[in-house]
Enzyme design. Structure first.
Site, mmCIF file in Angstrom:
data_model
loop_
_atom_site.group_PDB
_atom_site.id
_atom_site.type_symbol
_atom_site.label_atom_id
_atom_site.label_comp_id
_atom_site.label_asym_id
_atom_site.label_seq_id
_atom_site.Cartn_x
_atom_site.Cartn_y
_atom_site.Cartn_z
ATOM 1 N N ASP A 101 -63.108 -4.695 28.857
ATOM 2 C CA ASP A 101 -64.301 -5.531 28.649
ATOM 3 C C ASP A 101 -65.026 -5.121 27.367
ATOM 4 O OD1 ASP A 101 -66.269 -7.385 29.261
ATOM 5 O OD2 ASP A 101 -66.554 -6.668 31.323
ATOM 6 N N ASP A 109 -66.774 -15.964 32.309
ATOM 7 C CA ASP A 109 -67.393 -15.485 33.542
ATOM 8 C C ASP A 109 -67.792 -16.647 34.442
ATOM 9 O OD1 ASP A 109 -67.107 -12.831 33.167
ATOM 10 O OD2 ASP A 109 -69.141 -12.457 32.464
HETATM 11 C C1 DGJ Z 1 -68.352 -8.983 32.154
HETATM 12 C C2 DGJ Z 1 -67.043 -9.524 32.630
HETATM 13 O O1 DGJ Z 1 -66.757 -10.732 32.014
HETATM 14 C C3 DGJ Z 1 -67.088 -9.648 34.132
HETATM 15 O O2 DGJ Z 1 -65.908 -10.250 34.606
HETATM 16 C C4 DGJ Z 1 -67.288 -8.283 34.725
HETATM 17 O O3 DGJ Z 1 -66.163 -7.489 34.475
HETATM 18 C C5 DGJ Z 1 -68.541 -7.650 34.175
HETATM 19 N N1 DGJ Z 1 -68.583 -7.691 32.746
HETATM 20 C C6 DGJ Z 1 -68.664 -6.223 34.629
HETATM 21 O O4 DGJ Z 1 -69.736 -5.597 34.078
#
Ligand code: DGJ
Length: 763
Positions: A475, A541
């Site tokens: 990430d 997301d």
């Molecule tokens: C952002 C990501 O896109 C999410 O899927 C998740 O992993 C969160 N960060 C975790 O902090």
């Protein structure tokens, strides 16, 4: 035959594309043609091409025809954006005149230098051409690489070397490709967190359409692909030229039309002040700029990128990364930071029972990370939450036959972390006193500091060595602002981006088979730089299937389905609050690398059963989905979307038909299925899984025992009367189409097609 021995004309041909390069008089290489295949051309054909494409001299311009080099330069009459600019500290050297010193061509692994005076005309298939360039007076050397790939993609990059004895600072190094003026419509993308890759169209006019990214990461609002196409181009029609800059740091894309009657599309790295400074002998390389041409719409552009990515080494020599791209459960939206062995084990049990093959533990397992305000950088398992380490969970997951995946955010550091307390100088900042604004309570770890790079490398390596971890979700949750090395104050986004690539390369080399997903606040790092290494990208997301219909559709313009994380979420979207049926959520996720992101403890027995069926359906079709050709279409005021995948032989296909809106006509006419072979008969299976949605009316062809000729009996509302299949000539499916049902908005159904062995369709 050209008299000047420095003249080489090279005709490269692959996958329906011709690229003709020209160095007449030893001048900077220019493209005489980039577009549809010209067929074989001998020396006289290439001379004729040169002659007829040389533009008229403009009445108040230079006294020579304008030459649009791949790195266009002022010295050739180019008054647009130059391909290379820079200067020495005394201000000299701003307008290079690069000339060709030598040309090397590599075909099928074998390279040779072109002989001046002899190799004036060269005809080849896919090949890499390297032009050795220099401006000896300005003490600059350059290597320009132009490659036509087997996919028909063109890619270009340049590397500049300072051959002088004092520093030279490169300001821009941005190659371009020429596009005929008939292409006057731009399509590129914008977006934001939870709405990545939103398409935007506008007319091309004189001037520059410039997309700059200064986020230090690719960005949710990245241009993604910049297309220039003929009026009205769509998925299957129109001539299109597109570019993509393969870089994960600051970058740009642009389209430029000059009043002198030429236009180009280009891109490269966006260098921050000082980042292009070259000490004597030093070099700077641009990222690859990829170019794609299509004579028939957007799908063909996508196919070229998909073919290219499928040919990567990362795909393991297979047509796709793994024949069993594992169906995934990611627990982020199920538990967030609330980690508990018993709960996670129960989720693993439920997932395995449904046929899930990979279990991913997300944020919150390490250091003091109990929410998003602390702990980044402390990549050791939290004793507080995991007193016996991750072993018990990993053993449980792998014991169920699933792979285990783990979340990291290695380029980041929380000010409230042991790492920041021990090494405050590893935080990216112009100086110790000038900390950048925090974002998500975090700062950026400066990977251009070798000790910081090594620290994070070793921490991840230790976990990968200790545990059976098959997969990393990598990430990156903030933009890079005031991103500099504290000790010098020098900008460090360029170095950070290259350090990241080295980090992935090193971890993958040390752990063969390790897969890494590129995630960045959802889908903010999707580019061909990271995709040289990534095994999957997280699209967004936002898992709301209505939003995902758009995002998946356009992410797939660059990324093949097997690399696109596509999850079935819980009924109420966590990011939009919308409620959707399981069948809509699942149908929308099916065409991608399937996953689940839902607290399965909350799912009813009926939902679990339905989910099991969807997972089985995905597995049945994933060899097709992950090797086939994507086709897209829309119908009826852009409210019914058809997305399909066809086998290369056109004997199989799977389509989703999705109502993304309520049209003000209904039904929307016929659903023409793009891409099928009009010469073959097909059996079309109608799949609906789960409870029938309300508000549907199916046409006669879809209903059992209904005679289309009989008035009044074609009305009905779904099962149990739906047919299993209908046999239809391919020409009818492609050119006439199936009468559309009246669809309720935010619903979808599947059509599976298979070619019938021979003869006419059976009744
Ligand atoms: C952002 C990501 O896109 C999410 O899927 C998740 O992993 C969160 N960060 C975790 O902090």
């Amino acid at each position: 035959m050209p008299a000047d021995p420095r003249t080489h004309r090279l005709h490269l041909r692959a996958a329906g594309v011709s690229l003709v390069l020209d160095t007449t008089g030893g001048r900077i290489p220019a493209v005489l043609h980039w577009g549809s295949d010209l067929g074989p051309l001998d020396a006289s054909g290439l001379s004729a091409l040169f002659a007829v494409t040389t533009p008229a001299i403009s009445s108040n311009g230079p006294d020579v025809p304008l030459r649009t080099g791949l790195l266009p330069q002022n010295a050739d009459g180019w008054l647009g954006r130059p391909g290379l600019t820079g200067a020495r500290d005394d201000g000299s050297g701003t307008a290079p005149r690069l000339r060709v010193l030598g040309v090397r061509i590599t075909e099928g692994g074998a390279g040779r230098d072109l002989v001046p005076g002899a190799d004036d005309a060269v005809e080849t298939g896919p090949a890499l051409v390297c032009f050795d360039l220099a401006d000896e007076e300005l003490r600059l050397g350059a290597l320009l690489e132009v490659e036509l790939l087997p996919s028909g993609l063109v890619r270009v990059r340049a590397e500049v070397t300072n051959t002088g004895s004092d520093a030279y600072t490169v300001q821009h190094l941005t190659p371009v490709l020429p596009v005929p003026l008939d292409a006057d419509q731009i399509l590129d993308f914008g977006g934001r967190w939870t709405k990545e890759r939103a398409p935007q169209r506008r007319a091309m006019v004189t001037g520059t359409h410039l997309r700059e990214n200064r986020r230090g990461r690719t960005g949710a609002d990245a241009a993604h692909l910049l297309h220039l196409g003929t009026s009205g181009f769509d998925f299957s029609s129109g001539e299109i030229w597109a570019v993509h800059t393969a870089f994960s740091g600051n970058h740009l894309h642009f389209a430029e039309r000059l009043s002198a009657g030429v236009q180009v599309i280009g891109g490269g790295e966006l260098l921050l002040p000082g980042e292009g400074r070259l000490d004597p002998g030093a070099s700077l390389a641009s990222p690859w700029l990829y170019g794609a041409h299509s004579a028939a719409g957007l799908d063909a552009i996508a196919h070229r990128f998909h073919a290219h990515l499928r040919a990567r080494e990362e795909h393991g020599g297979l047509p796709y990364p793994d024949t069993r791209r594992p169906v995934t459960l990611n627990v982020w939206e199920a538990v967030y930071f609330d980690h508990d062995l018993a709960v996670l084990s129960e989720l693993a049990d439920r997932a395995a029972d449904l046929g899930v093959e990979r279990f991913v533990l997300d944020d919150g397992w390490f250091g003091s990370r109990r929410d998003d305000s602390t702990g980044l950088g402390d990549w050791t398992v939290s004793q507080e939450v995991w007193p016996n380490g991750l072993g018990p969970l990993i053993d449980h997951v792998t014991g169920l036959g699933m792979q285990f995946g783990l979340w990291f955010e290695p380029e980041m550091i929380s000010p409230d972390s042991d790492l920041a307390r021990a090494h405050p100088d590893w935080i990216m900042a112009p100086s110790p006193e000038r900390m950048p604004l925090p974002a998500r309570h975090q700062q950026v770890l400066n990977l251009s500091i070798p000790a910081a790079w090594q620290h994070v490398h070793d921490a991840i390596d230790a976990l990968l060595t200790e545990y059976d971890i098959a997969y990393i979700k990598w990430d990156h949750n903030r933009d890079l602002v005031e991103a500099a090395t504290q000790a010098t104050g020098a900008a460090a986004v360029h170095a950070q981006t290259l350090a990241l690539y080295r980090l992935w390369d090193s971890l993958k080399a040390a752990h063969p088979g390790l897969e890494i997903e590129s995630c960045s606040s959802g889908g903010a790092r999707v580019d061909l730089g990271i995709l040289e290494r990534a095994d999957r990208i997280w699209v967004s997301d936002c898992i709301d299937p209505l939003e995902r219909a758009t995002m998946n559709r356009w992410t797939a313009q660059l990324v093949p389905l097997e690399l696109m994380g596509s999850h079935i979420a819980s009924g109420a979207s966590h990011t939009t609050g919308r409620l959707h049926s399981l069948s809509f959520r699942a149908a929308s996720a099916l065409l991608g690398h399937l996953g689940i992101e839902w607290d399965l403890r909350q799912a009813s027995a009926e939902e679990l059963e339905e989910l099991r069926t969807w997972i089985a359906r995905h597995k049945e079709h994933r060899d097709l989905l992950f090797t086939g050709d994507l086709v897209r279409a829309d119908r009826g005021q852009d409210s019914i979307w058809i997305t399909g995948v066809l086998s290369p032989a056109r004997d199989r296909g799977l389509f989703t038909v999705t109502a993304v809106d309520t049209p003000d006509i209904a039904p929307v006419g016929a659903l023409r299925l793009p891409g099928l072979d009009p010469e073959r008969p097909y059996r079309v299976h109608l799949h609906r899984i789960g409870p029938a949605p309300t508000g549907y009316t199916w046409p006669a062809w879809a209903r059992q025992g209904v005679d289309p000729a009989a008035d009044g009996r074609g009305r009905g509302y779904g099962p149990p009367e739906l047919i299993d299949h209908v046999d239809v000539p391919g020409s009818v499916l492609v050119r006439t189409g199936l009468a559309a049902p009246v669809m309720a908005p935010e619903t979808a159904f599947l059509l599976e097609v298979e070619a019938l062995p021979s003869g006419s369709p059976r009744p």
